[in-house]
Design a protein around this motif. Sequence first.
Motif, PDB file in Angstrom:
ATOM      1  N   UNK A 182       0.750  -1.179  -0.036  1.00 56.47           N
ATOM      2  CA  UNK A 182      -0.111  -0.018  -0.050  1.00 56.47           C
ATOM      3  C   UNK A 182       0.962   1.417   0.130  1.00 56.47           C
ATOM      4  N   UNK A 183       2.055   1.397   0.756  1.00 58.13           N
ATOM      5  CA  UNK A 183       2.857   2.524   0.770  1.00 58.13           C
ATOM      6  C   UNK A 183       3.538   2.436  -0.600  1.00 58.13           C
ATOM      7  N   UNK A 184       3.945   1.662  -1.154  1.00 56.15           N
ATOM      8  CA  UNK A 184       4.763   1.848  -2.305  1.00 56.15           C
ATOM      9  C   UNK A 184       3.734   2.264  -3.587  1.00 56.15           C
ATOM     10  N   UNK A 185       2.601   1.488  -3.650  1.00 57.42           N
ATOM     11  CA  UNK A 185       1.620   1.836  -4.602  1.00 57.42           C
ATOM     12  C   UNK A 185       1.197   3.068  -4.607  1.00 57.42           C
ATOM     13  N   UNK A 186       1.054   3.549  -3.237  1.00 51.01           N
ATOM     14  CA  UNK A 186       0.387   5.023  -3.159  1.00 51.01           C
ATOM     15  C   UNK A 186       1.699   6.005  -3.388  1.00 51.01           C
ATOM     16  N   UNK A 187       2.703   5.697  -3.203  1.00 49.68           N
ATOM     17  CA  UNK A 187       4.026   6.627  -3.669  1.00 49.68           C
ATOM     18  C   UNK A 187       4.092   6.753  -5.152  1.00 49.68           C
ATOM     19  N   UNK A 188       3.978   5.484  -5.938  1.00 43.07           N
ATOM     20  CA  UNK A 188       4.120   5.298  -7.023  1.00 43.07           C
ATOM     21  C   UNK A 188       2.825   6.289  -7.756  1.00 43.07           C
ATOM     22  N   UNK A 189       1.686   6.108  -7.385  1.00 46.10           N
ATOM     23  CA  UNK A 189       0.364   6.888  -7.868  1.00 46.10           C
ATOM     24  C   UNK A 189       0.866   8.507  -7.515  1.00 46.10           C
ATOM     25  N   UNK A 190       1.301   8.907  -6.420  1.00 43.71           N
ATOM     26  CA  UNK A 190       1.711  10.183  -6.265  1.00 43.71           C
ATOM     27  C   UNK A 190       2.574  10.899  -7.117  1.00 43.71           C
ATOM     28  N   UNK A 191       3.526  10.024  -7.575  1.00 44.56           N
ATOM     29  CA  UNK A 191       4.376  10.614  -8.360  1.00 44.56           C
ATOM     30  C   UNK A 191       3.961  10.655  -9.934  1.00 44.56           C
ATOM     31  N   UNK A 192       2.946   9.997 -10.272  1.00 40.02           N
ATOM     32  CA  UNK A 192       2.409  10.038 -11.668  1.00 40.02           C
ATOM     33  C   UNK A 192       2.244  11.637 -12.033  1.00 40.02           C
ATOM     34  N   UNK A 193       2.829  11.792 -13.117  1.00 40.70           N
ATOM     35  CA  UNK A 193       2.723  13.171 -13.756  1.00 40.70           C
ATOM     36  C   UNK A 193       1.422  13.482 -14.068  1.00 40.70           C
ATOM     37  N   UNK A 194       0.458  12.669 -14.419  1.00 42.70           N
ATOM     38  CA  UNK A 194      -0.640  13.007 -14.972  1.00 42.70           C
ATOM     39  C   UNK A 194      -1.775  13.195 -13.735  1.00 42.70           C
ATOM     40  N   UNK A 195      -1.528  12.985 -12.539  1.00 47.07           N
ATOM     41  CA  UNK A 195      -2.508  13.267 -11.649  1.00 47.07           C
ATOM     42  C   UNK A 195      -2.527  14.549 -11.316  1.00 47.07           C
TER      43      UNK A 195
END
Length: 136
Positions: free
Chosen positions: A107-120
């Motif tokens: 959960x931690x790492x998936x949320x980290x990756x999603x937060x880094x998504x430039x399209x967000x």
Amino acid sequence: DWKGDSSGSSAAEAQCARLSEGRISPLPLADAVQALVASRDTAPLAVRALAVRVLRVHTAADSGMLLCLLLPLVQAIAHESHLPAPGPLASLLLESAIGNAELECSLYWMSHVEAQDGLRAAKEAAVYASLRKLLL
């Protein structure tokens, strides 16, 4: 495609609405996940809350099932950016991660990756940042 099409989303949302009114039997897990994944900020909060309750019931005894569904559920947290943090889905994932190191780490790492998504959008990235803070 976890984004789903609008027809699948509408059908799942309609079924959630009928279930909340007591007109049909309990919602299958796949439909609850679809309602969470395909919902947008304009989806009724009652639909999301019902889908989270169904997910909670289906995964209460089997954290492995939640782990299998984690990626689309983490992506669906972005749809809670208009709610006070943490939203119902984020709360379920946080509660489930307590005492489950594999789920917590994922959960931690998936949320980290999603937060880094430039399209967000910045608001969505902030949802993931607050989720990671709660996990620390």
